[in-house]
Design a protein around this motif. Structure first.
Motif, PDB file in Angstrom:
ATOM      1  N   ASP A 217      15.589  68.231  28.727  1.00 57.10           N
ATOM      2  CA  ASP A 217      15.224  69.595  29.993  1.00 57.10           C
ATOM      3  C   ASP A 217      13.642  69.407  30.170  1.00 57.10           C
ATOM      4  O   ASP A 217      12.740  68.578  30.193  1.00 57.10           O
ATOM      5  N   ALA A 218      12.526  70.149  31.495  1.00 52.51           N
ATOM      6  CA  ALA A 218      11.519  69.977  31.427  1.00 52.51           C
ATOM      7  C   ALA A 218      10.233  70.542  31.101  1.00 52.51           C
ATOM      8  O   ALA A 218      10.241  70.028  30.698  1.00 52.51           O
ATOM      9  N   ARG A 219      10.611  70.466  28.876  1.00 53.63           N
ATOM     10  CA  ARG A 219       9.984  70.766  28.054  1.00 53.63           C
ATOM     11  C   ARG A 219      10.654  70.253  27.277  1.00 53.63           C
ATOM     12  O   ARG A 219       9.417  69.516  26.629  1.00 53.63           O
ATOM     13  N   GLY A 220      10.931  69.080  27.615  1.00 50.92           N
ATOM     14  CA  GLY A 220      11.404  67.847  26.541  1.00 50.92           C
ATOM     15  C   GLY A 220      12.248  67.924  25.707  1.00 50.92           C
ATOM     16  O   GLY A 220      12.630  66.797  25.049  1.00 50.92           O
ATOM     17  N   GLU A 221      13.289  68.534  25.438  1.00 48.45           N
ATOM     18  CA  GLU A 221      14.384  69.392  24.691  1.00 48.45           C
ATOM     19  C   GLU A 221      14.982  68.584  24.923  1.00 48.45           C
ATOM     20  O   GLU A 221      15.599  68.883  26.351  1.00 48.45           O
ATOM     21  N   PRO A 222      15.804  68.177  24.446  1.00 48.88           N
ATOM     22  CA  PRO A 222      17.064  66.861  24.181  1.00 48.88           C
ATOM     23  C   PRO A 222      18.230  67.858  24.797  1.00 48.88           C
ATOM     24  O   PRO A 222      18.213  68.940  24.410  1.00 48.88           O
ATOM     25  N   ILE A 223      19.300  67.609  25.752  1.00 51.94           N
ATOM     26  CA  ILE A 223      20.536  68.355  26.958  1.00 51.94           C
ATOM     27  C   ILE A 223      21.506  68.184  26.055  1.00 51.94           C
ATOM     28  O   ILE A 223      21.959  67.374  25.850  1.00 51.94           O
ATOM     29  N   PRO A 224      22.295  68.886  25.482  1.00 51.39           N
ATOM     30  CA  PRO A 224      23.630  68.875  24.955  1.00 51.39           C
ATOM     31  C   PRO A 224      24.487  67.923  25.891  1.00 51.39           C
ATOM     32  O   PRO A 224      24.387  68.547  26.991  1.00 51.39           O
TER      33      PRO A 224
END
Length: 358
Positions: A217-224
């Motif tokens: 996502d925009a914060r660099g967190e992995p998307i499930p």
């Protein structure tokens, strides 16, 4: 009391059950899932596994279902670069392998007991007692834990699982359909920024096994993993307008685990397959090693049960760990190296996952 209780009905447990039943050993096999799954998971059988399956009388059934002549079609930054025929393995979904083995086991008079979760294991000098969450205790002369990398059996036996686990999943996986996409190829899209999208046809179905880099996502967190995420990843890497992924029947995320049990025997109980070792998927060796474990344990238990109690029987049983524990250590080292080789290879136009299969 049965001769052998097997916990877990994946390819390892089913291979062991068939082996023992063919040799006249009384066996029960229990599975915590309420019924069979339809997930592609491990999707290749190597020549060694096919040899074991030939001894069980099912190799021809596997080859009738699978595909032994798959072409790896490789793309780089959206452009088709090369095709590589691969004939050193049989491509077949794991659920299809399990289906054939369950059919063979039923022919031998044994049914998988689904919906049975073991919560306690106790041993005495003559037997093993396993207590399920529901129902009466199950007594057996020996027990085999073939219940995967998160093995309940291994935990109940108190066997350490030594190694490392990456903090974050490396990729997402799933089974999807892709109407309009050729099913004659294992499509492998790679990009110069290190991204990847792979779609491998599962023979006899409309499904492809999907493997792809994680979306963030925009914060660099992995998307499930989700169908929507799979489609965005496909559009980004493949760039093939008009191909709409559909019918997701399995979605997961895969994390690099490099672990092995510090022993495969605890008294009258044994571990086989992923219950005893987990490793990088490069090279497709996991399911195949589990099948080899099952054959080795099947030989040991069959021989031991035909040998009077005493040192000779214990020596036979000890041979299983002596053979398969070093094989597990070699597996971890080999697949780690293969993964590194694949991750380097796919940054070169025209190269793909075959770098880890040879």
């Amino acid at each position: 009391m049965t001769d052998v209780l097997i916990v877990g009905s994946g390819p390892t447990g089913l291979t062991l059950a068939c082996w023992l039943a063919l040799n006249g050993i009384e066996v029960r096999i229990v599975e915590r899932r309420p019924g069979p799954h339809r997930e592609s998971r491990g999707k290749t059988l190597d020549p060694g596994s096919l040899d074991v399956l030939e001894q069980l009388g099912v190799a021809a059934r596997m080859t009738a279902v699978g595909n032994a002549d798959l072409v790896f079609r490789k793309y780089f930054d959206g452009a088709h670069i090369s095709d590589t025929p691969f004939t050193d393995a049989l491509f077949i979904g794991q659920w299809q392998i399990e289906e054939v083995l369950r059919e063979r086991l039923a022919e031998l008079g044994v049914q998988v007991e689904h919906g049975t979760r073991i919560t306690e294991v106790r041993q005495d000098p003559d037997a093993v007692t396993a207590r399920p969450e529901v129902g009466p205790a199950i007594g057996s002369r020996y027990l085999a834990g073939c219940d995967g990398g998160r093995s309940t059996t291994r935990k109940l036996l108190g066997i350490p699982f030594v190694g490392s686990t990456e903090e974050e999943a490396l990729m997402v996986l799933g089974d999807v359909s892709a109407p309009g996409l050729s099913r004659d190829h294992w499509h492998q899209w790679f990009t110069s920024d290190g991204g990847a999208m792979l779609l491998c046809p599962i023979p006899g179905t409309d499904s492809f096994q999907l493997q792809a880099s994680r979306e963030r996502d925009a914060r660099g967190e992995p998307i499930p993993p989700s169908l929507e995420s799979f489609q965005r990843l496909f559009d980004r890497h493949a760039g093939m307008p008009g191909i709409e992924l559909a019918d997701p029947t399995w979605m997961s995320a895969w994390t690099v685990n490099v672990r092995m049990a510090d022993r495969l025997r605890e008294g009258r109980a044994f571990l086989a397959g992923d219950a005893g070792h987990v490793h990088p998927i490069a090279g497709g060796r996991g399911m195949n090693t589990g099948i080899q474990d099952a054959a080795a344990l099947g030989r040991a238990l069959t021989s031991a049960l035909r040998t009077p109690p005493g040192p000779a029987r214990e020596e036979i049983l000890d041979r299983y760990e002596a053979e398969r524990l070093p094989a597990a250590a070699e597996l971890l080292a080999d697949t780690t190296e293969r993964l590194e080789r694949v991750l380097a290879a796919v940054r070169e136009p025209g190269r793909g996952t075959e770098a880890g299969l040879r």
